[in-house]
Design an enzyme around this catalytic site. Structure first.
Site, PDB file in Angstrom:
ATOM      1  N   PHE A  33       0.826  -1.203   0.000  1.00 28.79           N
ATOM      2  CA  PHE A  33       0.000   0.000   0.000  1.00 28.79           C
ATOM      3  C   PHE A  33       0.857   1.248   0.000  1.00 28.79           C
ATOM      4  CE2 PHE A  33       0.660  -0.888   4.495  1.00 28.79           C
ATOM      5  CZ  PHE A  33       0.749   0.364   5.093  1.00 28.79           C
ATOM      6  N   SER A 156       9.782  -1.782   1.037  1.00 35.44           N
ATOM      7  CA  SER A 156       8.431  -1.816   0.479  1.00 35.44           C
ATOM      8  C   SER A 156       7.427  -1.668   1.612  1.00 35.44           C
ATOM      9  CB  SER A 156       8.197  -3.146  -0.225  1.00 35.44           C
ATOM     10  OG  SER A 156       8.347  -4.164   0.715  1.00 35.44           O
ATOM     11  N   LYS A 157       6.267  -1.159   1.251  1.00 36.74           N
ATOM     12  CA  LYS A 157       5.194  -1.058   2.235  1.00 36.74           C
ATOM     13  C   LYS A 157       4.321  -2.314   2.074  1.00 36.74           C
ATOM     14  CE  LYS A 157       3.257   2.977   3.129  1.00 36.74           C
ATOM     15  NZ  LYS A 157       3.576   3.330   4.528  1.00 36.74           N
ATOM     16  N   ILE A 158       4.829  -3.440   2.599  1.00 40.21           N
ATOM     17  CA  ILE A 158       4.098  -4.712   2.538  1.00 40.21           C
ATOM     18  C   ILE A 158       3.060  -4.705   3.652  1.00 40.21           C
ATOM     19  CG2 ILE A 158       4.288  -7.228   2.760  1.00 40.21           C
ATOM     20  CD1 ILE A 158       7.164  -7.050   1.826  1.00 40.21           C
ATOM     21  N   TYR A 162       3.343  -4.520   8.558  1.00 42.85           N
ATOM     22  CA  TYR A 162       2.860  -3.540   9.533  1.00 42.85           C
ATOM     23  C   TYR A 162       2.413  -4.150  10.847  1.00 42.85           C
ATOM     24  CZ  TYR A 162       4.033   0.251   6.654  1.00 42.85           C
ATOM     25  OH  TYR A 162       4.793   1.158   5.976  1.00 42.85           O
TER      26      TYR A 162
END
Ligand code: PMP
Length: 303
Positions: A33, A156-158, A162
């Site tokens: 995202f 990366s925004k995996i 989060y």
């Protein structure tokens, strides 16, 4: 919350957006995202998205890292983000593109699965409350370690990555702090739960190098603004005690913008409120986002 979403190339009403409980990403966390911001201009005439191209390019990089394809071009995805804002009537908003794997099957084999791209947006007030802009926030060093670069990769925004940040943030809140700072596997400062971190020492800015933290777009902007103002910036390993003895500390991030830190583990940092260099960086950042500083107009995309 906006009533219009963009899904796979089409604008749809919020009520028509349905997700199956067997959505692969919901089970295994393999998705990506972005978090992007729009700002109303100070002159009241325009709404601009801050560094839209960089955010969109990072989404494509995240997709490449997790080996999930985006069935659109960078330009189409940029256009779609502008579209959801213009259909929403929002000015100061947060934009969320989300890439996820659909529900054809569950299991760890993702070969041949279809990916979906969704974009939504919503109203965005100050993340830690208006007072934090000048007074700063109280943070703790988390007992959770930031993920190692070869476990969940850090560029990366995996979505699943989060979990680490949410648990660290929640632990901090439950202990009476507003946010957490995570250290890396070797005990050096990594970043906040969803923010990069800078310290000010003797008039210079220091920030951890990009081994265990996200290559934040606000971080890049801070480094550029500081250099343009003749402030030296050093990217290097930072230790926990350097935090305690810093003159100033601040977080940078799309959601938190530039947020001063007034204490770490109850140790008062500097004067215990926003310091001078933090103020300069914060005002420049918000001035740029609101279209007041023309030299940085190329960081803004008009809605
Ligand atoms: N680190 C993490 C883990 C984040 O999630 C974010 C927010 N995207 C940041 C740093 C700050 O990045 P940016 O300035 O691009 O929002």
């Amino acid at each position: 919350m906006s009533n219009t979403y963009w899904l796979n190339g089409k604008y749809i009403n919020k009520e028509d957006a349905h997700v199956s409980p067997l959505t692969h990403t919901l089970h295994y966390g393999l998705g990506a995202f972005e978090g992007v911001r729009s700002y109303g201009s100070t002159d009241g005439d325009n709404v601009n998205i801050f560094r839209l191209k960089e955010h969109t390019e990072r989404l494509f990089e995240s997709a490449k890292i997790i080996n999930v394809s985006i069935n659109h071009t960078v330009d189409e995805v940029m256009e779609a983000q502008i579209g959801v804002i213009s259909k929403s009537d929002l000015k100061d908003a947060y934009i969320r593109p989300l890439l996820y794997l659909n529900d054809e099957r569950l299991g760890l084999d993702i070969v041949g699965m279809s990916s979906h791209l969704m974009i939504s947006c919503w109203d965005w007030p100050t993340y830690f409350g208006a007072e934090s802009i000048e007074q700063g926030i109280d943070v703790m060093i988390s007992s959770f370690t930031r993920q190692f670069p070869n476990s969940i990769m850090t560029k990366s925004k995996i979505t699943g990555g989060y979990v680490n940040g949410v648990m660290a943030h929640d632990q901090a809140k439950n202990n009476g702090y507003q946010e957490a700072i995570l250290l890396d596997t070797n005990g050096f400062v990594a970043e906040g739960s969803g923010q990069n971190i800078f310290i000010v020492k003797n008039g210079n800015l220091l920030t951890p190098e990009l081994t265990c933290c996200l290559n934040g777009i606000t971080r890049r902007s801070v480094i550029q603004m500081a250099k343009d103002k003749g402030i030296e910036v050093h990217e290097r390993q930072i230790t926990r005690d350097e935090l305690y003895t810093a003159d100033e500390i601040f977080f940078s991030g799309t959601a938190v913008e530039i947020t001063p830190i007034r204490s770490v583990d109850k140790v008062v940092i500097g004067q215990g409120k926003r310091g001078e260099i933090t103020k300069i960086i914060q005002e420049t950042y918000l001035g740029i986002a609101r279209g007041e500083i023309k030299e940085y107009d190329h960081w803004l995309s008009r809605v």
